[in-house]
Design a protein around this motif. Structure first.
Motif, mmCIF file in Angstrom:
data_model
loop_
_atom_site.group_PDB
_atom_site.id
_atom_site.type_symbol
_atom_site.label_atom_id
_atom_site.label_comp_id
_atom_site.label_asym_id
_atom_site.label_seq_id
_atom_site.Cartn_x
_atom_site.Cartn_y
_atom_site.Cartn_z
ATOM 1 N N LEU A 1 -45.945 -18.990 18.225
ATOM 2 C CA LEU A 1 -44.531 -18.853 18.581
ATOM 3 C C LEU A 1 -43.711 -20.038 18.112
ATOM 4 O O LEU A 1 -42.619 -19.876 17.565
ATOM 5 C CB LEU A 1 -44.397 -18.687 20.095
ATOM 6 N N HIS A 2 -44.224 -21.235 18.308
ATOM 7 C CA HIS A 2 -43.465 -22.431 17.933
ATOM 8 C C HIS A 2 -43.230 -22.515 16.428
ATOM 9 O O HIS A 2 -42.184 -22.998 15.983
ATOM 10 C CB HIS A 2 -44.176 -23.691 18.440
ATOM 11 N N GLN A 3 -44.187 -22.037 15.649
ATOM 12 C CA GLN A 3 -43.985 -22.031 14.196
ATOM 13 C C GLN A 3 -42.911 -21.024 13.795
ATOM 14 O O GLN A 3 -42.137 -21.267 12.865
ATOM 15 C CB GLN A 3 -45.295 -21.717 13.481
ATOM 16 N N LEU A 4 -42.850 -19.905 14.500
ATOM 17 C CA LEU A 4 -41.792 -18.934 14.237
ATOM 18 C C LEU A 4 -40.431 -19.507 14.610
ATOM 19 O O LEU A 4 -39.463 -19.396 13.850
ATOM 20 C CB LEU A 4 -42.037 -17.648 15.031
ATOM 21 N N TYR A 5 -40.357 -20.139 15.778
ATOM 22 C CA TYR A 5 -39.095 -20.731 16.222
ATOM 23 C C TYR A 5 -38.631 -21.828 15.269
ATOM 24 O O TYR A 5 -37.428 -22.056 15.104
ATOM 25 C CB TYR A 5 -39.235 -21.300 17.636
ATOM 26 N N ASP A 6 -39.593 -22.485 14.651
ATOM 27 C CA ASP A 6 -39.262 -23.577 13.733
ATOM 28 C C ASP A 6 -38.528 -23.088 12.485
ATOM 29 O O ASP A 6 -37.916 -23.883 11.778
ATOM 30 C CB ASP A 6 -40.546 -24.317 13.325
ATOM 31 N N THR A 7 -38.572 -21.790 12.230
ATOM 32 C CA THR A 7 -37.868 -21.236 11.063
ATOM 33 C C THR A 7 -36.431 -20.834 11.403
ATOM 34 O O THR A 7 -35.692 -20.411 10.505
ATOM 35 C CB THR A 7 -38.609 -19.994 10.516
ATOM 36 N N SER A 8 -36.034 -20.967 12.659
ATOM 37 C CA SER A 8 -34.698 -20.532 13.088
ATOM 38 C C SER A 8 -33.608 -21.515 12.661
ATOM 39 O O SER A 8 -33.630 -22.690 13.054
ATOM 40 C CB SER A 8 -34.660 -20.363 14.611
ATOM 41 N N THR A 9 -32.658 -21.039 11.892
ATOM 42 C CA THR A 9 -31.516 -21.880 11.493
ATOM 43 C C THR A 9 -30.647 -22.188 12.703
ATOM 44 O O THR A 9 -30.066 -23.281 12.793
ATOM 45 C CB THR A 9 -30.677 -21.164 10.420
ATOM 46 N N ILE A 10 -30.554 -21.250 13.631
ATOM 47 C CA ILE A 10 -29.779 -21.467 14.866
ATOM 48 C C ILE A 10 -30.326 -22.673 15.631
ATOM 49 O O ILE A 10 -29.566 -23.564 16.048
ATOM 50 C CB ILE A 10 -29.841 -20.215 15.771
ATOM 51 N N LEU A 11 -31.632 -22.719 15.818
ATOM 52 C CA LEU A 11 -32.238 -23.836 16.544
ATOM 53 C C LEU A 11 -32.117 -25.136 15.763
ATOM 54 O O LEU A 11 -31.936 -26.205 16.354
ATOM 55 C CB LEU A 11 -33.707 -23.533 16.857
ATOM 56 N N LYS A 12 -32.197 -25.053 14.446
ATOM 57 C CA LYS A 12 -32.019 -26.258 13.619
ATOM 58 C C LYS A 12 -30.619 -26.829 13.788
ATOM 59 O O LYS A 12 -30.418 -28.048 13.837
ATOM 60 C CB LYS A 12 -32.296 -25.937 12.152
ATOM 61 N N LEU A 13 -29.627 -25.942 13.878
ATOM 62 C CA LEU A 13 -28.257 -26.409 14.076
ATOM 63 C C LEU A 13 -28.091 -27.015 15.463
ATOM 64 O O LEU A 13 -27.387 -28.023 15.630
ATOM 65 C CB LEU A 13 -27.275 -25.255 13.882
ATOM 66 N N LEU A 14 -28.740 -26.447 16.459
ATOM 67 C CA LEU A 14 -28.691 -26.994 17.809
ATOM 68 C C LEU A 14 -29.269 -28.404 17.830
ATOM 69 O O LEU A 14 -28.695 -29.317 18.446
ATOM 70 C CB LEU A 14 -29.458 -26.075 18.762
ATOM 71 N N SER B 1 -25.070 -27.634 6.267
ATOM 72 C CA SER B 1 -25.011 -26.421 5.450
ATOM 73 C C SER B 1 -25.647 -26.637 4.076
ATOM 74 O O SER B 1 -26.321 -25.754 3.547
ATOM 75 C CB SER B 1 -23.569 -25.937 5.306
ATOM 76 N N LYS B 2 -25.469 -27.803 3.497
ATOM 77 C CA LYS B 2 -26.084 -28.098 2.195
ATOM 78 C C LYS B 2 -27.599 -28.212 2.312
ATOM 79 O O LYS B 2 -28.333 -27.739 1.436
ATOM 80 C CB LYS B 2 -25.511 -29.392 1.624
ATOM 81 N N LYS B 3 -28.061 -28.821 3.389
ATOM 82 C CA LYS B 3 -29.502 -29.016 3.580
ATOM 83 C C LYS B 3 -30.229 -27.678 3.682
ATOM 84 O O LYS B 3 -31.342 -27.523 3.168
ATOM 85 C CB LYS B 3 -29.761 -29.849 4.833
ATOM 86 N N TYR B 4 -29.574 -26.696 4.342
ATOM 87 C CA TYR B 4 -30.229 -25.399 4.556
ATOM 88 C C TYR B 4 -29.610 -24.281 3.715
ATOM 89 O O TYR B 4 -29.795 -23.113 4.011
ATOM 90 C CB TYR B 4 -30.197 -25.050 6.052
ATOM 91 N N PHE B 5 -28.881 -24.665 2.679
ATOM 92 C CA PHE B 5 -28.339 -23.728 1.697
ATOM 93 C C PHE B 5 -27.493 -22.620 2.339
ATOM 94 O O PHE B 5 -27.654 -21.437 2.055
ATOM 95 C CB PHE B 5 -29.489 -23.102 0.878
ATOM 96 N N LEU B 6 -26.588 -23.050 3.211
ATOM 97 C CA LEU B 6 -25.671 -22.126 3.873
ATOM 98 C C LEU B 6 -24.266 -22.285 3.292
ATOM 99 O O LEU B 6 -23.870 -23.385 2.907
ATOM 100 C CB LEU B 6 -25.612 -22.399 5.381
ATOM 101 N N SER B 7 -23.536 -21.204 3.266
ATOM 102 C CA SER B 7 -22.127 -21.310 2.891
ATOM 103 C C SER B 7 -21.381 -21.943 4.065
ATOM 104 O O SER B 7 -21.860 -21.928 5.205
ATOM 105 C CB SER B 7 -21.549 -19.925 2.600
ATOM 106 N N SER B 8 -20.217 -22.498 3.792
ATOM 107 C CA SER B 8 -19.420 -23.123 4.851
ATOM 108 C C SER B 8 -19.073 -22.115 5.930
ATOM 109 O O SER B 8 -19.122 -22.416 7.133
ATOM 110 C CB SER B 8 -18.143 -23.728 4.268
ATOM 111 N N SER B 9 -18.731 -20.883 5.510
ATOM 112 C CA SER B 9 -18.359 -19.857 6.487
ATOM 113 C C SER B 9 -19.536 -19.481 7.386
ATOM 114 O O SER B 9 -19.376 -19.294 8.596
ATOM 115 C CB SER B 9 -17.831 -18.611 5.770
#
Length: 217
Positions: A90-103, A120-128
């Motif tokens: 479970l913890h490895q799955l949670y580790d892939t969450s961008t939401i938790l990374k932002l938290l 956003s640059k680190k995780y290749f996300l658009s600004s929006s």
């Protein structure tokens, strides 16, 4: 008044996670409980379509490599979990969450004051996309009596500590690593507080929650 840990708090955070992570973590829990189970029963219990279920089984098998083997044969899902504790998976799955990374980014950002574009640059996300995630987390943090100001979490210290401890116990997220001495002191305290308590590297969720709270005190 101290903030009392409630089961619904960790569940509340889970509802904000990416749907695929929620689906796969639910599947891991079900398969961990019943390593051999009828395919249609799993689909019914999880609400997944046959296509989704086959896809997630393949993804989990690939993701965990030698630590998990999932096969679908004669209408059954057959699993072999190498590790004896579900938290490993479970913890490895949670580790892939961008939401938790932002938290985590918001929690740690109090000392660095980095702009959201850094995340956003680190995780290749658009600004929006990054701002949509930020707005989503703002709603979540309100439930904990916290808010976001200049991309960092602000609020009463005990509420922030509560959040950090909950992320550690439920999702395996380490904000502030504990060294060997920290763990020795905590385990000694817990052992002396309850004569029938057996400490281990994989403490049950309530124990690991208070484990972290003690360390942050």
């Amino acid at each position: 008044m101290p903030y009392v840990k409630k089961k619904k708090d960790s569940f509340l955070v889970e509802t904000y996670l990416e749907q695929s992570i929620r689906d796969k973590s639910e599947l891991v829990l079900l398969l961990f409980k019943s390593p051999t189970i009828i395919f249609s029963h799993v689909a019914k219990q999880t609400g997944l379509t046959a296509v989704q279920l086959k896809y997630y089984c393949k993804e989990l098998d690939d993701f965990f490599g030698n630590n998990l083997d999932i096969t679908i044969k004669k209408g059954k899902i057959i699993c072999c979990f190498v590790k004896p504790v579900k938290e490993f998976y479970l913890h490895q799955l949670y580790d892939t969450s961008t939401i938790l990374k932002l938290l985590v980014f918001f929690i740690k950002n109090g000392t660095t004051s980095q702009p959201l574009i850094k995340f956003s640059k680190k995780y290749f996300l658009s600004s929006s996309s990054a701002y949509r995630l930020r707005e989503s987390l703002i709603k979540l943090l309100r439930e904990f009596g916290l808010r976001v100001s200049k991309n960092t979490i602000v609020g009463e210290e005990y509420r922030i500590r509560y959040l950090i401890a909950m992320l550690y116990s439920k999702f395996g997220i380490v904000i502030y690593p504990l060294d060997h001495l920290d763990n020795q002191i905590i385990y000694r305290f817990l052992s002396q507080s309850a004569t029938n308590l057996r400490t281990s590297p994989w403490l049950e969720e309530p124990f690991s929650f208070y484990n972290m709270l003690l360390a942050l005190s």
